[in-house]
Scaffold this active site. Structure first.
Site, short mmCIF file in Angstrom:
data_model
loop_
_atom_site.label_atom_id
_atom_site.label_comp_id
_atom_site.label_asym_id
_atom_site.label_seq_id
_atom_site.Cartn_x
_atom_site.Cartn_y
_atom_site.Cartn_z
N ARG A 10 0.83 -1.21 0.00
CA ARG A 10 0.00 0.00 0.00
C ARG A 10 0.86 1.26 0.00
O ARG A 10 1.05 1.90 -1.02
CB ARG A 10 -0.96 -0.01 1.20
CG ARG A 10 -2.22 0.83 1.01
CD ARG A 10 -2.02 2.33 1.03
NE ARG A 10 -1.47 2.81 2.30
CZ ARG A 10 -1.12 4.07 2.52
NH1 ARG A 10 -1.24 4.97 1.57
NH2 ARG A 10 -0.62 4.43 3.68
N ASP A 11 1.42 1.63 1.15
CA ASP A 11 2.15 2.89 1.21
C ASP A 11 3.34 2.89 0.26
O ASP A 11 3.66 3.91 -0.35
CB ASP A 11 2.62 3.17 2.64
CG ASP A 11 2.97 4.63 2.85
OD1 ASP A 11 2.18 5.49 2.40
OD2 ASP A 11 4.02 4.93 3.44
N HIS A 202 5.86 5.06 11.94
CA HIS A 202 5.91 4.97 10.47
C HIS A 202 6.89 6.04 9.98
O HIS A 202 6.62 7.23 10.09
CB HIS A 202 4.50 5.21 9.93
CG HIS A 202 4.38 5.19 8.45
ND1 HIS A 202 3.90 4.10 7.75
CD2 HIS A 202 4.66 6.13 7.52
CE1 HIS A 202 3.89 4.38 6.45
NE2 HIS A 202 4.34 5.61 6.28
N HIS A 204 9.63 7.54 6.99
CA HIS A 204 10.20 7.58 5.64
C HIS A 204 11.66 7.98 5.76
O HIS A 204 12.02 8.78 6.62
CB HIS A 204 9.43 8.57 4.77
CG HIS A 204 8.09 8.04 4.33
ND1 HIS A 204 7.80 7.70 3.04
CD2 HIS A 204 6.97 7.75 5.05
CE1 HIS A 204 6.56 7.24 2.97
NE2 HIS A 204 6.03 7.27 4.17
N CYS A 235 8.09 10.01 -1.32
CA CYS A 235 7.52 11.08 -0.53
C CYS A 235 6.93 12.08 -1.52
O CYS A 235 7.65 12.64 -2.32
CB CYS A 235 8.59 11.73 0.32
SG CYS A 235 7.97 13.15 1.24
N ASN A 244 9.95 4.52 2.20
CA ASN A 244 9.80 4.07 3.59
C ASN A 244 11.09 3.42 4.07
O ASN A 244 11.93 3.01 3.28
CB ASN A 244 8.68 3.03 3.68
CG ASN A 244 7.32 3.63 3.44
OD1 ASN A 244 6.97 3.94 2.31
ND2 ASN A 244 6.54 3.80 4.48
ZN ZN Z 1 4.06 6.64 4.54
#
Ligand code: ZN
Length: 299
Positions: A10-11, A202, A204, A235, A244
């Site tokens: 997902r991310d 979480h 990055h 990002c 990430n």
């Molecule tokens: Zn993220």
């Protein structure tokens, strides 16, 4: 024991330009289960016109093996998304609220306070449906529009979210600006405010501080860390930046320090190398580039 949530499907993918098929996503998730991931963010239930990479999450969930020991997380931004996620058979809804008004307005057309109320409703709705629910505070360490985010504001948001009874509350460095000193202070403050609800983090690696931030977050009391295979992702506010924190680098760091993650690093590295083929180019996990140490028996 540190719990790792694999967020590449997902991310990670959402911030990559290469469009990945549902078959390859299902394979990525199967490989994640194989390397030991037990909570996986598999997709989001948002408007596919706005986020083409996330189209077909409903179909994807139907393709996944059902396992009692694996939790599939779907990102949900509103009630409509929650309805879709529940209909698709997701195990856990991940809601998101945003720490500043400007970012919240640009992202969802709502104030920060409204985003907290909606996220809390999503958590309550998921739990009422017999599923897991948790919430993430985005831009908790800095905002692309407003700059510094006051710690007290994030703590107050976490307190409000905690009233909904989430499985955990995540602090997200959405734009990759956090520093270890800031992470230490914020994680401690939030953990104290919401205990015994766990803190997830979480990060990055946008400015190279991702691993240091993950390390100090755990020292400060976080027990769950998001990471992305191969450092997949990016990002949106720093187009050339890395993604990430890479799963292989996070696992290596913790395991070499005696903190179990439950993940098999050699399999993580193999999966990351497979993913390079899907993405059509090198990924960013340093440990996948350099190799495990000490080398395991089969190498
Ligand atoms: Zn993220």
């Amino acid at each position: 024991m540190i719990e790792i949530v694999e967020v590449a499907p997902r991310d990670g993918l959402q911030n990559e330009k290469v469009l990945v098929s549902l078959e390859d996503k299902a394979e990525l998730i199967a490989r994640s289960i194989d390397f030991g991931a037990r909570r996986i963010e598999v997709g989001s239930f948002v408007n596919p016109k706005k986020v083409p990479q996330m189209a077909g999450t409903d179909e994807l969930v139907a393709m996944l093996p059902r396992r009692a020991d694996v939790t599939y997380i779907g990102l949900v931004m509103n009630q409509r998304g929650l309805d879709r996620a529940l209909a698709a058979g997701i195990d856990e809804a991940g809601a998101v609220c945003v720490a500043t008004d400007t970012f919240a307005m640009r992202n969802q057309g709502q104030t920060s306070a409204d985003s907290v109320a909606i996220a809390a409703d999503i958590v309550r709705g998921a739990i009422a449906a017999g599923k897991g629910g948790q919430a993430t505070i985005a831009a908790a360490f800095g905002c692309p529009f407003e700059g510094e985010v006051p710690q007290d504001r994030v703590v107050a948001m976490a307190r409000k979210l905690a009233e909904a009874g989430p499985r955990e509350i995540a602090l997200a460095d959405t734009i990759g600006v956090a520093s270890p000193g800031q992470v230490d202070a914020l994680v401690r403050a939030v953990a104290e405010a919401i205990g015994p609800i766990p803190v997830r983090v979480h990060f990055h690696n946008t400015r190279g501080s991702g691993l240091a931030n993950a390390w100090i977050a755990v020292a400060a009391g976080a027990s769950v860390v998001d990471s992305s295979l191969g450092g997949l992702g990016g990002c949106p506010f720093a187009p050339k930046a890395t993604g990430n924190v890479p799963t292989e680098d996070v696992v290596y760091m913790f395991e070499r320090s005696g903190l179990a993650t439950g993940l098999d690093l050699d399999r993580v590295i193999a999966a990351s190398q497979w993913l390079e083929g899907v993405m059509g180019g090198p990924l960013r996990g340093m440990v996948s580039i350099a190799g495990n140490f000490p080398a395991s028996a089969q190498n």
